[in-house]
Scaffold this motif. Structure first.
Motif, mmCIF file in Angstrom:
data_model
loop_
_atom_site.group_PDB
_atom_site.id
_atom_site.type_symbol
_atom_site.label_atom_id
_atom_site.label_comp_id
_atom_site.label_asym_id
_atom_site.label_seq_id
_atom_site.Cartn_x
_atom_site.Cartn_y
_atom_site.Cartn_z
ATOM 1 N N GLY A 9 -14.979 5.083 2.320
ATOM 2 C CA GLY A 9 -14.321 4.036 1.526
ATOM 3 C C GLY A 9 -12.821 4.044 1.733
ATOM 4 O O GLY A 9 -12.160 5.077 1.587
ATOM 5 N N LEU A 12 -8.006 2.545 -2.577
ATOM 6 C CA LEU A 12 -6.782 3.277 -2.882
ATOM 7 C C LEU A 12 -7.024 4.784 -3.005
ATOM 8 O O LEU A 12 -6.185 5.595 -2.592
ATOM 9 N N PHE A 13 -8.189 5.169 -3.532
ATOM 10 C CA PHE A 13 -8.474 6.599 -3.667
ATOM 11 C C PHE A 13 -8.635 7.244 -2.277
ATOM 12 O O PHE A 13 -7.925 8.192 -1.934
ATOM 13 N N GLU A 32 -15.657 2.528 6.370
ATOM 14 C CA GLU A 32 -15.568 1.465 5.365
ATOM 15 C C GLU A 32 -16.664 0.448 5.644
ATOM 16 O O GLU A 32 -16.752 -0.059 6.763
ATOM 17 N N ASN A 40 -10.759 -2.884 -3.421
ATOM 18 C CA ASN A 40 -10.549 -4.037 -4.299
ATOM 19 C C ASN A 40 -9.097 -4.463 -4.444
ATOM 20 O O ASN A 40 -8.820 -5.485 -5.048
ATOM 21 N N ALA A 56 -7.182 -10.398 -9.733
ATOM 22 C CA ALA A 56 -5.727 -10.247 -9.837
ATOM 23 C C ALA A 56 -5.361 -8.789 -10.071
ATOM 24 O O ALA A 56 -5.933 -8.126 -10.926
ATOM 25 N N HIS A 57 -4.392 -8.291 -9.313
ATOM 26 C CA HIS A 57 -3.948 -6.901 -9.458
ATOM 27 C C HIS A 57 -2.452 -6.829 -9.739
ATOM 28 O O HIS A 57 -1.648 -7.264 -8.911
ATOM 29 N N ILE A 58 -2.128 -6.267 -10.871
ATOM 30 C CA ILE A 58 -0.717 -6.077 -11.239
ATOM 31 C C ILE A 58 -0.488 -4.577 -11.359
ATOM 32 O O ILE A 58 -1.197 -3.897 -12.118
ATOM 33 N N ASP A 215 -21.501 1.680 7.110
ATOM 34 C CA ASP A 215 -22.029 2.134 5.818
ATOM 35 C C ASP A 215 -22.448 3.598 5.915
ATOM 36 O O ASP A 215 -23.214 3.964 6.812
ATOM 37 N N PHE A 216 -21.942 4.392 4.995
ATOM 38 C CA PHE A 216 -22.266 5.813 4.952
ATOM 39 C C PHE A 216 -23.781 6.036 4.999
ATOM 40 O O PHE A 216 -24.267 6.968 5.638
ATOM 41 N N ARG A 343 -13.252 4.894 -8.483
ATOM 42 C CA ARG A 343 -13.904 4.252 -9.622
ATOM 43 C C ARG A 343 -15.428 4.251 -9.514
ATOM 44 O O ARG A 343 -16.129 4.308 -10.512
ATOM 45 N N TYR A 349 -13.602 3.132 -15.104
ATOM 46 C CA TYR A 349 -12.607 2.115 -14.781
ATOM 47 C C TYR A 349 -11.253 2.803 -14.624
ATOM 48 O O TYR A 349 -10.780 3.486 -15.533
ATOM 49 N N TYR A 350 -10.662 2.639 -13.462
ATOM 50 C CA TYR A 350 -9.348 3.204 -13.203
ATOM 51 C C TYR A 350 -8.387 2.081 -12.861
ATOM 52 O O TYR A 350 -8.706 1.238 -12.019
ATOM 53 N N ASP A 351 -7.199 2.076 -13.442
ATOM 54 C CA ASP A 351 -6.144 1.224 -12.936
ATOM 55 C C ASP A 351 -5.599 1.874 -11.664
ATOM 56 O O ASP A 351 -5.847 3.062 -11.415
ATOM 57 N N MET A 352 -4.817 1.094 -10.916
ATOM 58 C CA MET A 352 -4.340 1.619 -9.624
ATOM 59 C C MET A 352 -3.508 2.894 -9.773
ATOM 60 O O MET A 352 -3.663 3.836 -8.994
HETATM 61 P P1 FAD Z 1 -12.410 0.630 -4.362
HETATM 62 O O1 FAD Z 1 -11.190 -0.173 -4.242
HETATM 63 O O2 FAD Z 1 -13.633 -0.047 -4.839
HETATM 64 O O3 FAD Z 1 -12.723 1.271 -2.939
HETATM 65 C C1 FAD Z 1 -13.960 1.816 -2.597
HETATM 66 C C2 FAD Z 1 -14.243 1.444 -1.158
HETATM 67 O O4 FAD Z 1 -15.397 2.143 -0.717
HETATM 68 C C3 FAD Z 1 -14.523 -0.038 -0.974
HETATM 69 O O5 FAD Z 1 -13.710 -0.553 0.043
HETATM 70 C C4 FAD Z 1 -15.995 -0.071 -0.579
HETATM 71 O O6 FAD Z 1 -16.311 -1.136 0.283
HETATM 72 C C5 FAD Z 1 -16.169 1.269 0.090
HETATM 73 N N1 FAD Z 1 -17.543 1.760 0.074
HETATM 74 C C6 FAD Z 1 -18.371 1.830 -0.998
HETATM 75 N N2 FAD Z 1 -19.566 2.321 -0.634
HETATM 76 C C7 FAD Z 1 -19.484 2.587 0.693
HETATM 77 C C8 FAD Z 1 -20.402 3.084 1.640
HETATM 78 N N3 FAD Z 1 -21.657 3.406 1.307
HETATM 79 N N4 FAD Z 1 -20.002 3.228 2.936
HETATM 80 C C9 FAD Z 1 -18.726 2.885 3.300
HETATM 81 N N5 FAD Z 1 -17.819 2.381 2.435
HETATM 82 C C10 FAD Z 1 -18.196 2.230 1.149
HETATM 83 N N6 FAD Z 1 -5.767 -2.027 -11.528
HETATM 84 C C11 FAD Z 1 -4.478 -2.147 -11.888
HETATM 85 O O7 FAD Z 1 -3.740 -1.173 -11.890
HETATM 86 N N7 FAD Z 1 -3.951 -3.370 -12.244
HETATM 87 C C12 FAD Z 1 -4.722 -4.490 -12.257
HETATM 88 O O8 FAD Z 1 -4.233 -5.575 -12.600
HETATM 89 C C13 FAD Z 1 -6.102 -4.386 -11.890
HETATM 90 N N8 FAD Z 1 -6.891 -5.461 -11.900
HETATM 91 C C14 FAD Z 1 -8.206 -5.333 -11.565
HETATM 92 C C15 FAD Z 1 -9.012 -6.467 -11.584
HETATM 93 C C16 FAD Z 1 -10.361 -6.371 -11.269
HETATM 94 C C17 FAD Z 1 -11.216 -7.595 -11.284
HETATM 95 C C18 FAD Z 1 -10.912 -5.105 -10.936
HETATM 96 C C19 FAD Z 1 -12.378 -4.965 -10.640
HETATM 97 C C20 FAD Z 1 -10.110 -3.976 -10.906
HETATM 98 C C21 FAD Z 1 -8.754 -4.078 -11.208
HETATM 99 N N9 FAD Z 1 -7.912 -2.973 -11.142
HETATM 100 C C22 FAD Z 1 -6.591 -3.102 -11.511
HETATM 101 C C23 FAD Z 1 -8.406 -1.645 -10.718
HETATM 102 C C24 FAD Z 1 -8.260 -1.369 -9.208
HETATM 103 O O9 FAD Z 1 -8.994 -2.325 -8.488
HETATM 104 C C25 FAD Z 1 -8.775 0.043 -8.924
HETATM 105 O O10 FAD Z 1 -7.973 0.982 -9.571
HETATM 106 C C26 FAD Z 1 -8.823 0.438 -7.432
HETATM 107 O O11 FAD Z 1 -9.210 -0.603 -6.613
HETATM 108 C C27 FAD Z 1 -9.770 1.596 -7.283
HETATM 109 O O12 FAD Z 1 -9.742 2.101 -5.979
HETATM 110 P P2 FAD Z 1 -10.984 2.933 -5.425
HETATM 111 O O13 FAD Z 1 -10.585 3.458 -4.098
HETATM 112 O O14 FAD Z 1 -11.448 3.888 -6.450
HETATM 113 O O15 FAD Z 1 -12.194 1.877 -5.301
#
Ligand code: FAD
Length: 369
Positions: A9, A12-13, A32, A40, A56-58, A215-216, A343, A349-352
């Motif tokens: 994935g 951001l994490f 990915e 996201n 929308a992401h702020i 895909d993993f 997340r 639910y994690y903010d960025m």
């Molecule tokens: P993700 O961004 O989901 O990344 C996970 C990645 O893993 C994805 O790219 C996915 O495709 C990939 N993946 C999953 N399974 C597999 C697999 N089997 N094989 C290969 N790849 C895979 N945060 C804020 O701070 N401010 C905001 O305004 C805000 N607004 C938001 C609005 C919405 C609608 C949502 C849903 C979230 C919002 N967030 C906001 C939160 C923010 O999106 C998250 O904090 C951040 O995206 C989390 O990052 P992540 O890496 O954990 O997850």
């Protein structure tokens, strides 16, 4: 080949981890499943406007360290989130503040606003709220609930407010100042040029190899054997083949349109708080970056019930799902070479700013710092 880490994935994490590991001389492979990096927070350019493809992401935080950290990868503008609520054509400021109260009741001073809320709370006579409706009314009174909370929340959850548990709303931000800034955090903004560049820069090292459309689960066992350590940011229940059942999410459907119009709604975020409008909000992306293009791009956001195969957006952290997650995370303990993060990996639910902080804390632990 011979990478030290596999990161599943490129959100951001995963990207924060990959960046930090590469900085420490480690080789990292990132896979990915989507056809682009960023998870996201991905933004793409449409007609010169940065479109937030997955909602929308702020960026906002109180943590100076995280703010400085993210500013390494992009310059941020001064955007301040001040959403508007549209209730059947009536416009109100959010979060609930003196501007909202003045429009609702004509009150001018904080004393008057407090008295009005108190009067409505008392009239409702709710002592022990048993559902979300009662909880909301007992916190902010009937008018705010009916016009600004009820319809929006019911659309968001796909259930009547009387059937939703009270705990979903623990408190409601009510502000007795004329301040429309949605967040209380000290730092806030939108990266000039979009979010994708942040991830691009994080993954730019020659020690990092990125494979898209991968895909993993196509090669789960091989990956687990091949790599000494895996950072897994996909869904934790899927990793364990849903053996305790599926964790539930709420999903979203986005409808994006380019309009031959300079300014559609005069604000980046407008929430539709009535029950009849099928979407919860309209985002007009150019206002995140004070754009002055002759056209505009808007996205309507429709909440959806999630089923397997849909994009999982918001975890439904009720008791039933949290209990399932607890079992999955116990199982995760049997995989010491796999770190579950983000997340989806942590079903939270994690903010960025929180996801960056969580990834940096894993980095510290992993590299014994
Ligand atoms: P993700 O961004 O989901 O990344 C996970 C990645 O893993 C994805 O790219 C996915 O495709 C990939 N993946 C999953 N399974 C597999 C697999 N089997 N094989 C290969 N790849 C895979 N945060 C804020 O701070 N401010 C905001 O305004 C805000 N607004 C938001 C609005 C919405 C609608 C949502 C849903 C979230 C919002 N967030 C906001 C939160 C923010 O999106 C998250 O904090 C951040 O995206 C989390 O990052 P992540 O890496 O954990 O997850």
């Amino acid at each position: 080949m011979n990478e030290d880490y596999l990161v599943v994935g490129s959100g951001l994490f995963g990207s924060t981890f990959a960046y930090e590991a590469a900085k420490r001389g480690k080789r990292v492979k990132v896979i990915e499943k989507r056809d682009h990096i960023g998870g996201n927070i991905y933004t793409e350019t449409l007609e010169g406007i940065q479109v937030h493809k997955y909602g929308a992401h702020i960026f906002h935080t109180n943590n100076k360290e995280i703010w400085n950290y993210v500013n390494q990868f992009a310059e941020f503008n001064r955007y301040t989130n001040s959403p508007i609520a549209n209730f059947k054509g009536e416009i109100y400021n959010l979060p609930f503040n003196m501007n909202t109260f003045n429009k609702l009741w004509g009150v001018i001073t904080p004393e008057e606003a407090k008295a009005k809320i108190e009067e409505q709370r008392k009239a409702a006579g709710i002592e022990k709220p048993t559902n979300l409706e009662e909880q909301a009314i007992s916190l902010v009174g009937t008018d705010i609930y009916e016009k600004l909370i009820k319809g929006y929340t019911e659309k968001q959850w796909g259930r009547k407010a009387t059937e939703l548990p009270a705990f979903i709303i623990k408190r409601l931000p009510v502000r007795f100042t004329y301040d429309n800034n949605y967040f209380n955090d000290r730092y806030q903004g939108i990266p000039i040029g979009g979010y994708t560049q942040i991830i691009e820069k994080m993954l730019a090292s020659e020690r990092i190899d990125v494979e898209l459309n991968t895909d993993f689960f196509a090669k789960r066992e091989e990956y687990l054997q091949e790599f000494p350590k895996v950072i897994y940011t996909g869904m934790i229940d899927q990793f364990f083949d849903y053996q305790f059942g599926e964790l539930e999410y709420r999903s979203l459907h986005f409808e994006t349109t380019i309009l031959d119009l300079e300014n559609y709604q005069g604000n980046a975020v407008v929430n539709y708080t009535d029950a009849e409008t099928p979407f919860t909000r309209i985002i007009e992306h150019k206002h995140f970056e004070f754009g002055n293009q002759p056209i505009t791009v808007i996205t309507k956001e429709y909440p959806r019930t999630w089923k397997k195969g849909d994009e999982p957006y918001y975890p439904v952290n009720d008791e039933k799902n949290n209990e399932k997650y607890r079992k999955y995370s116990e199982l995760a303990g049997q995989f010491p070479n796999v770190i579950f993060g983000g997340r989806l990996g942590m079903y939270k639910y994690y903010d960025m700013h929180q996801v960056i902080a969580a990834a940096l804390s894993v980095v510290k632990k992993e590299f014994h710092e």
